[in-house]
Write an enzyme that holds these catalytic residues in place. Structure first.
Site, short mmCIF file in Angstrom:
data_model
loop_
_atom_site.label_atom_id
_atom_site.label_comp_id
_atom_site.label_asym_id
_atom_site.label_seq_id
_atom_site.Cartn_x
_atom_site.Cartn_y
_atom_site.Cartn_z
N HIS A 99 0.85 -1.20 0.00
CA HIS A 99 0.00 0.00 0.00
C HIS A 99 0.88 1.24 0.00
CE1 HIS A 99 0.70 -1.44 4.10
NE2 HIS A 99 0.80 -0.17 4.46
N HIS A 101 1.08 5.04 1.17
CA HIS A 101 0.51 6.04 2.08
C HIS A 101 0.56 7.41 1.41
CE1 HIS A 101 0.67 3.73 5.98
NE2 HIS A 101 1.60 3.05 5.33
P1 5GP Z 1 1.97 -0.07 7.31
O1 5GP Z 1 2.53 0.20 8.67
O2 5GP Z 1 1.80 -1.56 7.05
O3 5GP Z 1 2.71 0.65 6.23
O4 5GP Z 1 0.56 0.61 7.32
C1 5GP Z 1 -0.63 -0.05 7.58
C2 5GP Z 1 -1.68 1.02 7.75
O5 5GP Z 1 -2.95 0.43 7.67
C3 5GP Z 1 -1.60 1.72 9.12
O6 5GP Z 1 -1.39 3.12 8.91
C4 5GP Z 1 -2.94 1.42 9.77
O7 5GP Z 1 -3.47 2.50 10.50
C5 5GP Z 1 -3.81 1.04 8.59
N1 5GP Z 1 -4.84 0.06 8.91
C6 5GP Z 1 -4.68 -1.10 9.61
N2 5GP Z 1 -5.84 -1.78 9.67
C7 5GP Z 1 -6.74 -1.05 8.99
C8 5GP Z 1 -8.14 -1.24 8.70
O8 5GP Z 1 -8.77 -2.22 9.08
N3 5GP Z 1 -8.73 -0.26 7.98
C9 5GP Z 1 -8.07 0.85 7.54
N4 5GP Z 1 -8.76 1.75 6.85
N5 5GP Z 1 -6.76 1.05 7.78
C10 5GP Z 1 -6.11 0.12 8.50
#
Ligand code: 5GP
Ligand code: ZN
Length: 136
Positions: A99, A101
């Protein structure tokens, strides 16, 4: 991937606040935003991270992240935007469905992406650049 939260969001099994969708891409609000309007852009197909995702799919999510950045800036009038992809736990990846951001930034919000920058020792930069070039 059965147990992937973002695949469940794509399928509609878990609710999300959608911002944009087409046949290949979904953009929705991060549930725990760094700042209001923090958007996640994902491919609908499951890929784990930057190593795994095909270049064309990365191009698709990048194009969408560009559009999201312009829209977030216009809609929310923020001071800046970071576009980032975290890969592997050491880099802060928590959800293993790649993903991008799109993080709105407000002057003085204190969100620190880079800290503790270091210097190269004599000759090190050239060695490292060669190593990376040879791995391409
Ligand atoms: P990472 O740390 O893997 O780059 O980012 C994962 C992101 O996904 C985090 O910023 C977290 O807040 C978001 N996230 C985790 N679970 C969910 C969810 O169930 N729904 C949404 N909309 N965001 C999520
Ligand atoms: Zn997934």
């Amino acid at each position: 991937m059965n147990d992937c939260i973002f695949c469940k969001i794509v399928k509609g099994d878990i609710p999300s606040t959608k911002v944009y969708e087409d046949e290949k891409i979904l953009a929705f609000l991060d549930i725990k935003p760094v700042n209001i309007g923090h958007v996640l852009v994902i491919p609908k197909e499951h890929f784990k991270d930057i190593y795994d995702i095909p270049e064309e799919t990365l191009a698709d999510i990048s194009k969408t992240a560009k559009r999201m950045s312009v829209a977030v800036k216009k809609a929310l009038g923020v001071d800046g935007i970071n576009v980032t992809v975290n890969n592997e736990p050491a880099a802060g990846q928590v959800i293993f469905h790649v993903h991008m951001h799109v993080i709105p930034r407000i002057k003085g919000d204190g969100f620190g992406l880079w800290h503790g920058r270091r210097d190269y020792r004599e000759g090190e930069a050239k060695e490292v650049a060669q190593k990376i070039s040879q791995a391409l």
